[in-house]
Motif scaffolding. Structure first.
Motif, PDB file in Angstrom:
ATOM      1  N   ASP A  11      10.212 -50.772  49.548  1.00 34.75           N
ATOM      2  CA  ASP A  11      10.702 -51.986  50.204  1.00 34.75           C
ATOM      3  C   ASP A  11      10.915 -51.758  51.703  1.00 34.75           C
ATOM      4  O   ASP A  11      10.615 -52.635  52.528  1.00 34.75           O
ATOM      5  N   LEU A  12      11.427 -50.593  52.071  1.00 32.75           N
ATOM      6  CA  LEU A  12      11.634 -50.277  53.484  1.00 32.75           C
ATOM      7  C   LEU A  12      10.298 -50.246  54.232  1.00 32.75           C
ATOM      8  O   LEU A  12      10.182 -50.790  55.335  1.00 32.75           O
ATOM      9  N   THR A  36       8.946 -53.876  54.527  1.00 33.58           N
ATOM     10  CA  THR A  36       9.715 -54.650  55.506  1.00 33.58           C
ATOM     11  C   THR A  36       9.400 -54.182  56.921  1.00 33.58           C
ATOM     12  O   THR A  36       9.223 -55.000  57.832  1.00 33.58           O
ATOM     13  N   LEU A  43      13.118 -48.073  59.791  1.00 38.44           N
ATOM     14  CA  LEU A  43      14.045 -48.973  59.117  1.00 38.44           C
ATOM     15  C   LEU A  43      14.836 -48.171  58.094  1.00 38.44           C
ATOM     16  O   LEU A  43      14.254 -47.460  57.269  1.00 38.44           O
ATOM     17  N   ALA A  56      17.975 -47.921  55.060  1.00 37.05           N
ATOM     18  CA  ALA A  56      18.539 -48.694  53.950  1.00 37.05           C
ATOM     19  C   ALA A  56      19.720 -49.576  54.370  1.00 37.05           C
ATOM     20  O   ALA A  56      19.780 -50.737  53.955  1.00 37.05           O
ATOM     21  N   GLN A  97      20.155 -51.180  56.932  1.00 38.49           N
ATOM     22  CA  GLN A  97      19.645 -52.353  57.640  1.00 38.49           C
ATOM     23  C   GLN A  97      19.147 -53.444  56.695  1.00 38.49           C
ATOM     24  O   GLN A  97      18.941 -54.577  57.117  1.00 38.49           O
ATOM     25  N   VAL A  98      18.943 -53.099  55.431  1.00 41.95           N
ATOM     26  CA  VAL A  98      18.594 -54.111  54.429  1.00 41.95           C
ATOM     27  C   VAL A  98      19.745 -54.288  53.438  1.00 41.95           C
ATOM     28  O   VAL A  98      19.555 -54.759  52.322  1.00 41.95           O
ATOM     29  N   PHE A 139      15.444 -43.804  54.694  1.00 41.57           N
ATOM     30  CA  PHE A 139      14.835 -44.554  55.784  1.00 41.57           C
ATOM     31  C   PHE A 139      13.338 -44.300  55.848  1.00 41.57           C
ATOM     32  O   PHE A 139      12.833 -43.299  55.348  1.00 41.57           O
ATOM     33  N   VAL A 187       8.871 -41.739  54.362  1.00 41.62           N
ATOM     34  CA  VAL A 187      10.223 -42.111  53.957  1.00 41.62           C
ATOM     35  C   VAL A 187      10.965 -40.826  53.633  1.00 41.62           C
ATOM     36  O   VAL A 187      10.422 -39.935  52.977  1.00 41.62           O
ATOM     37  N   GLU A 199      17.307 -43.472  63.005  1.00 41.04           N
ATOM     38  CA  GLU A 199      17.416 -43.846  61.586  1.00 41.04           C
ATOM     39  C   GLU A 199      18.464 -43.004  60.854  1.00 41.04           C
ATOM     40  O   GLU A 199      19.191 -43.523  59.999  1.00 41.04           O
TER      41      GLU A 199
END
Length: 175
Positions: free
Chosen positions: A42-43, A46, A56, A58, A60-61, A68, A86, A149
């Protein structure tokens, strides 16, 4: 560094300051947990649909976890790049060549700031899915992105690292 096989990622909404998840230390995770593997995907998803985004985390969502994604490839400031990756439970274990540089953040969309960061870092972490230990040695813009991050996972925004109000700027909008 090759990204492990991840499930299809969902595009998640990005939370903005002053959301409390952004100022809380994320919990360490089990990188083999299917929920964490999904979060990793998902990161990445996104990040890829967000113009100019090179990382990005985690929080941040809206997820208080130490996970991250980073990909500085294609960014004009990138010198060294390890592609899209990641990391879970990442820690900076070596840092040198400190200098100030401008940073922005999707969770602080209207501001940028000058932040002093290491220009060379060694980061140890764990890969999602496989649970394998990972060591990344990098420099320049990618080093800055990793530190940014990791800060998110530790409940810090770039605004927490600026020298003062004189080092914060209104983000320029290009039409």
């Amino acid at each position: 560094m090759k990204l492990p096989d991840l499930p299809g990622g969902r595009v998640l909404p990005v939370v903005t300051a002053p959301a409390s998840v952004l100022s809380a230390t994320g919990v360490e995770v089990d990188p083999t947990d299917p929920a964490i593997v999904q979060l990793a995907a998902d990161l990445v998803a996104t990040m890829r649909v967000s113009p100019g985004c090179v990382g990005l985390a985690a929080p941040q969502v809206g997820v208080g976890a130490q996970v991250f994604a980073v990909d500085v490839g294609g960014h004009p400031k990138a010198v060294t790049t390890h592609g899209t990756f990641v990391l879970c439970n990442a820690k900076v274990v070596e840092a040198s060549r400190w200098k100030a540089g401008r940073e922005g953040c999707m969770s602080v969309p209207d501001l940028t700031g000058d932040v002093r960061r290491a220009g060379r870092v060694v980061v140890e972490a764990i890969a999602p899915g496989t649970g394998e230990p990972v060591t990344i040695t990098t420099d320049a813009f990618e080093a800055r992105a990793l530190q940014h991050e990791i800060d998110h996972c530790d409940g810090k925004l770039f605004l927490d690292r600026v020298a003062g109000a004189h080092a914060i700027y209104q983000r320029k909008v290009y039409l």
